[in-house]
Write a protein that holds these residues in place. Structure first.
Motif, short mmCIF file in Angstrom:
data_model
loop_
_atom_site.label_atom_id
_atom_site.label_comp_id
_atom_site.label_asym_id
_atom_site.label_seq_id
_atom_site.Cartn_x
_atom_site.Cartn_y
_atom_site.Cartn_z
N ALA A 40 0.82 -1.22 0.00
CA ALA A 40 0.00 0.00 0.00
C ALA A 40 0.85 1.26 0.00
O ALA A 40 0.97 1.95 1.02
CB ALA A 40 -0.96 -0.01 1.19
N GLY A 98 6.60 5.93 12.87
CA GLY A 98 5.74 5.09 12.03
C GLY A 98 4.64 4.45 12.86
O GLY A 98 4.83 4.13 14.03
N THR A 99 3.49 4.24 12.22
CA THR A 99 2.33 3.72 12.95
C THR A 99 2.54 2.28 13.39
O THR A 99 2.14 1.89 14.50
CB THR A 99 1.07 3.85 12.06
OG1 THR A 99 0.90 5.23 11.78
CG2 THR A 99 -0.16 3.30 12.72
N VAL A 100 3.17 1.49 12.54
CA VAL A 100 3.35 0.08 12.93
C VAL A 100 4.30 -0.02 14.13
O VAL A 100 4.01 -0.72 15.10
CB VAL A 100 3.86 -0.76 11.73
CG1 VAL A 100 4.23 -2.16 12.17
CG2 VAL A 100 2.79 -0.82 10.65
N TYR A 124 -5.38 -5.53 8.57
CA TYR A 124 -3.95 -5.30 8.25
C TYR A 124 -3.05 -6.17 9.14
O TYR A 124 -3.14 -6.11 10.37
CB TYR A 124 -3.72 -3.81 8.51
CG TYR A 124 -2.35 -3.26 8.24
CD1 TYR A 124 -1.72 -3.46 7.02
CD2 TYR A 124 -1.69 -2.51 9.21
CE1 TYR A 124 -0.47 -2.91 6.78
CE2 TYR A 124 -0.45 -1.95 8.97
CZ TYR A 124 0.16 -2.17 7.75
OH TYR A 124 1.39 -1.63 7.52
N CYS A 172 -9.13 -0.45 13.08
CA CYS A 172 -8.61 0.15 11.85
C CYS A 172 -9.73 0.99 11.25
O CYS A 172 -10.74 0.45 10.78
CB CYS A 172 -8.19 -0.96 10.90
SG CYS A 172 -7.13 -0.39 9.58
N ASN A 176 -8.68 -1.21 6.66
CA ASN A 176 -7.82 -1.83 5.66
C ASN A 176 -7.93 -3.33 5.91
O ASN A 176 -7.64 -3.74 7.03
CB ASN A 176 -6.37 -1.37 5.82
CG ASN A 176 -5.41 -2.07 4.88
OD1 ASN A 176 -5.83 -2.80 3.98
ND2 ASN A 176 -4.12 -1.87 5.10
N ASP A 204 -6.40 3.32 14.54
CA ASP A 204 -5.45 3.63 13.47
C ASP A 204 -6.21 4.34 12.35
O ASP A 204 -7.03 3.73 11.66
CB ASP A 204 -4.84 2.30 12.99
CG ASP A 204 -3.92 2.46 11.80
OD1 ASP A 204 -3.99 3.48 11.12
OD2 ASP A 204 -3.13 1.52 11.55
N VAL A 206 -4.82 6.03 9.72
CA VAL A 206 -3.93 6.44 8.62
C VAL A 206 -4.62 6.47 7.26
O VAL A 206 -4.17 7.14 6.35
CB VAL A 206 -2.63 5.61 8.53
CG1 VAL A 206 -1.83 5.65 9.81
CG2 VAL A 206 -2.90 4.18 8.12
N HIS A 207 -5.75 5.75 7.14
CA HIS A 207 -6.46 5.78 5.85
C HIS A 207 -7.61 6.79 5.86
O HIS A 207 -8.48 6.73 4.99
CB HIS A 207 -7.00 4.38 5.52
CG HIS A 207 -5.90 3.41 5.16
ND1 HIS A 207 -5.25 3.43 3.95
CD2 HIS A 207 -5.32 2.41 5.87
CE1 HIS A 207 -4.33 2.49 3.92
NE2 HIS A 207 -4.34 1.85 5.07
N SER A 235 -0.93 9.82 10.55
CA SER A 235 0.23 10.37 9.84
C SER A 235 -0.25 10.76 8.45
O SER A 235 -1.32 10.32 8.02
CB SER A 235 1.33 9.33 9.70
OG SER A 235 0.99 8.39 8.70
N ASN A 237 1.24 9.64 5.94
CA ASN A 237 2.00 8.67 5.14
C ASN A 237 1.21 8.04 4.01
O ASN A 237 1.75 7.79 2.93
CB ASN A 237 2.57 7.57 6.03
CG ASN A 237 3.64 8.10 6.97
OD1 ASN A 237 4.07 9.25 6.82
ND2 ASN A 237 4.05 7.31 7.93
N LYS A 238 -0.07 7.75 4.24
CA LYS A 238 -0.86 7.14 3.17
C LYS A 238 -1.33 8.21 2.18
O LYS A 238 -1.16 8.08 0.99
CB LYS A 238 -2.09 6.42 3.74
CG LYS A 238 -1.77 5.21 4.55
CD LYS A 238 -1.27 4.06 3.68
CE LYS A 238 -0.14 3.36 4.41
NZ LYS A 238 0.64 2.44 3.59
N GLY A 243 5.38 7.18 3.46
CA GLY A 243 5.65 6.05 4.36
C GLY A 243 7.13 5.80 4.61
O GLY A 243 7.53 5.44 5.71
N SER A 248 5.40 9.37 12.26
CA SER A 248 3.96 9.44 12.46
C SER A 248 3.73 10.05 13.85
O SER A 248 4.68 10.50 14.49
CB SER A 248 3.36 8.03 12.39
OG SER A 248 3.83 7.28 13.49
#
Ligand SMILES: Cc1ncc(COP(=O)(O)O)c(C=O)c1O
Length: 398
Positions: A40, A98-100, A124, A172, A176, A204, A206-207, A235, A237-238, A243, A248
């Motif tokens: 993604a 970063g989110t992860v 995800y 999420c 996702n 989360d 991010v989307h 963030s 990032n998407k 990314g 984030s």
């Protein structure tokens, strides 16, 4: 005006999505004219304002340690207010890598080995990874499909919260792999249940920036008594394809939760940010709303193209309405083969690389995910190849 039809040379960029070495590890044989629609990220150049902000840093030319300066907090506060209508305070915001990675720190901060974490599935994969890698157990709440749309089973959630007393619920939002946007009532119900059973709700988002249908609600739109049990992760990032900057942030209204989380960051020495990461966030949020509007429209048009193509030419496939982001969740179960077989055949014979539904946490069998964040020409070619692939499945798998 941006021209998203312009091809970008990602083969030489060493990005994971286009890199032959990485692709080989995931897809075995792939012809040279492959079309990668898996990981993604998007194939579009970043907005000029972000590139210019990087150029300014490059002109100075020194990349020593930086710190989290006020322009970052101001950018996040204004973005959340302008885009999502929520009021947040500087104190609530914490920058991280970063989110992860942040999901991992959160699990470390709030869970011990025998604790559990709740999540809706499919979802995800790193949601699972963040738990499993810390030795924490996952409780899966399967999303129901009603009229080709995912729905949360709240009764089941409540009984899982009651029985397992998970420390965290990872949500999420938007979802996702499907792009499903949760309504404000759904978010409220989840938040109320989490509060009632003393489970921290980690959301989360991010989307949450590229919205095609309906309205996206930030979890912080809820009433104050509910948001004090929430960790929001986000963030640019998407939405802006940043990314690789690995930066984030989280927003945590509750002081105790925030302090516990920050203590964990401190134990991992998450201190000064990446020089470009912080610049990227500030520039995206302050100066790039026009880009977001245009890229969202371009992706929407890709979606309409792919959806029409499937409707008119590939009767064995169907898809969920892509309410947000750029990931199309496509059902292949009528082909009579598994997602893994389909994905392998599509990549080896037709060079189209998509995500196998089984790469998500549970319940992805029968599905593939197609990344529409690319030039329309790629989508057109890929759809034609997918059509041929489906036509020829009978010859191979009968
Ligand atoms: C739901 C979700 N969260 C997080 C990420 C990755 O975020 P980051 O790159 O900031 O770790 C992705 C990437 O696909 C995603 O889909």
């Amino acid at each position: 005006m941006y021209d998203f039809d312009i091809k970008t040379d990602r083969i030489n960029e060493r990005c994971r999505k286009w890199d032959k070495k990485i692709i080989k590890e995931h897809f075995e044989d792939v012809s040279d004219d492959f079309i990668p629609l898996w990981i993604a990220d998007m194939d579009f150049k970043a907005p000029d304002n972000i590139l210019n902000s990087f150029k300014r840093a490059i002109d100075i030319g020194v990349f020593g340690y930086t710190y989290v300066y006020d322009e970052f907090y101001d950018a996040v506060i204004s973005w959340q207010k302008d885009m999502h209508g929520v009021d947040i305070y500087k104190d609530w915001i914490t920058l991280s890598y970063g989110t992860v990675s942040t999901l991992h720190y959160i699990v470390q901060a709030f869970c011990n080995e025998n604790d559990s974490i709740l999540m809706n599935t499919p979802v995800y994969e790193p949601f699972n990874g963040a738990a499993i890698k810390q030795g924490v157990r996952c409780i899966y709440n399967k999303l129901n499909i009603i009229n080709n749309r995912y729905y949360i089973d709240f009764e089941e959630i409540e009984s899982q919260l009651r029985e397992f007393k998970p420390k965290l619920y990872l949500l999420c939002s938007p979802h996702n792999p499907s792009g499903r946007i949760w309504s404000i009532d759904e978010l409220r119900k989840i938040a109320m249940l989490c509060k009632q059973y003393k489970t921290i709700l980690v959301v989360d988002e991010v989307h949450g920036e590229q919205i095609h249908f309906g309205r996206f609600y930030s979890i912080l739109s809820l009433e104050e008594e509910l948001t004090d049990n929430i960790i929001l992760l986000s963030s640019p990032n998407k939405a802006f394809n940043l990314g690789g900057l690995k930066t984030s942030y989280s927003i945590i209204p509750n002081k105790n939760i925030r302090e516990r989380f920050r203590e964990r960051l401190s134990k991992n020495s998450i201190t000064s940010p990446n020089v470009f990461g912080i610049i990227g966030i500030i520039s995206a949020y302050n100066d790039c709303k026009d880009y977001l509007k245009e890229v969202t429209k371009y992706i929407y048009d890709n979606y309409i193209y792919a959806a029409d193509f499937i409707d008119n030419k590939i009767s064995k496939l169907s898809y969920m309405k892509m309410e947000s982001s750029y990931l199309l969740w496509v059902n292949i179960s009528k082909t009579g083969i598994t997602s893994t077989e389909f994905t392998k055949f599509l990549s080896s014979e037709y060079g189209v690389l998509v995500e196998d539904g089984n790469n998500f946490v549970c319940d992805g069998e029968g599905w593939i995910r197609i990344n529409l964040g690319t030039q329309r020409e790629n989508i057109k070619k890929a759809m034609e190849r997918i059509e041929k692939c489906v036509q020829n499945l009978d010859k191979i798998f009968s």
